[in-house]
Design an enzyme around this catalytic site. Structure first.
Site, PDB file in Angstrom:
ATOM      1  CG  HIS A  18      14.318 -25.423  19.475  1.00  0.00           C
ATOM      2  ND1 HIS A  18      15.661 -25.173  20.142  1.00  0.00           N
ATOM      3  CD2 HIS A  18      13.447 -25.879  20.272  1.00  0.00           C
ATOM      4  CE1 HIS A  18      15.194 -25.303  21.603  1.00  0.00           C
ATOM      5  NE2 HIS A  18      14.139 -25.660  21.606  1.00  0.00           N
TER       6      HIS A  18
ATOM      7  CG  HIS B 201       1.568 -23.958  -1.282  1.00  0.00           C
ATOM      8  ND1 HIS B 201       2.100 -25.163  -0.562  1.00  0.00           N
ATOM      9  CD2 HIS B 201       0.346 -23.857  -0.571  1.00  0.00           C
ATOM     10  CE1 HIS B 201       1.264 -25.578   0.345  1.00  0.00           C
ATOM     11  NE2 HIS B 201       0.269 -24.735   0.411  1.00  0.00           N
TER      12      HIS B 201
ATOM     13  N   GLY C  80       1.852 -32.434  16.159  1.00  0.00           N
ATOM     14  CA  GLY C  80       2.204 -31.098  15.531  1.00  0.00           C
ATOM     15  C   GLY C  80       1.221 -30.258  16.039  1.00  0.00           C
TER      16      GLY C  80
ATOM     17  N   GLY D  45      14.506 -29.156  21.465  1.00  0.00           N
ATOM     18  CA  GLY D  45      14.503 -29.151  22.735  1.00  0.00           C
ATOM     19  C   GLY D  45      13.571 -30.199  23.328  1.00  0.00           C
TER      20      GLY D  45
ATOM     21  CD  GLU E 250       0.848 -31.803  11.130  1.00  0.00           C
ATOM     22  OE1 GLU E 250       0.463 -31.638  12.498  1.00  0.00           O
ATOM     23  OE2 GLU E 250      -0.285 -31.448  10.503  1.00  0.00           O
TER      24      GLU E 250
END
Length: 138
Positions: free
Chosen positions: A103, A85, A78, A105, A60
């Site tokens: 992506h 895992h 996030g 955007g 993250e």
């Protein structure tokens, strides 16, 4: 992707990235970035292996650094993290997270993050979605 500006911000005050020992790395490609983390007492389970939660935090955070590097002046949050895992990593090893933008955007970024050990074996595969908060200009 150049992550140096974001690295400077991260080093200004304590945060999860510094607490867990993450190091963010620029890459030559505009849609990728990397991070390294040594497996030690800050991010291991009591049994001496990398915590799955620390792996998700690494994914993250590297995706957040990537989004922040692409969207200067924005806040990148996030909103979804999903991972699997595949292999345990013992204390003393170092893992590297390879993040690729899937992506990019205006409001959402989706990243694929693969975390590997020093032998190049896949440890975790993580998908991260970031919400891009654009601040109004005065």
């Amino acid at each position: 992707m150049n992550v140096e500006k974001i690295n400077q911000i991260i080093q200004q005050r304590p945060n999860m990235s510094t607490a867990l020992g993450m190091e963010f790395i620029s890459t030559p490609e505009d849609d990728t970035c990397m991070a390294r983390m040594k497996v030690d007492e800050r991010n291991r389970q009591p049994f001496g292996y990398l915590s799955g939660g620390a792996s998700l935090a690494l994914a993250e955070n590297v995706a957040g650094v990537g989004s922040a590097s692409l969207c200067e002046g924005c806040t990148c949050l996030g909103i979804e993290v999903s991972g699997s895992h595949m292999k345990a990593v013992a204390e003393g090893d170092t893992v590297t997270a390879f993040a690729r933008l899937l992506h990019g955007g205006h409001k959402l970024h989706v990243w694929q993050v693969d975390i590997k050990d020093t032998q190049g074996q896949l440890i975790s595969s993580v998908r991260v979605t970031n919400f891009i908060l654009h601040h109004s200009q005065p």
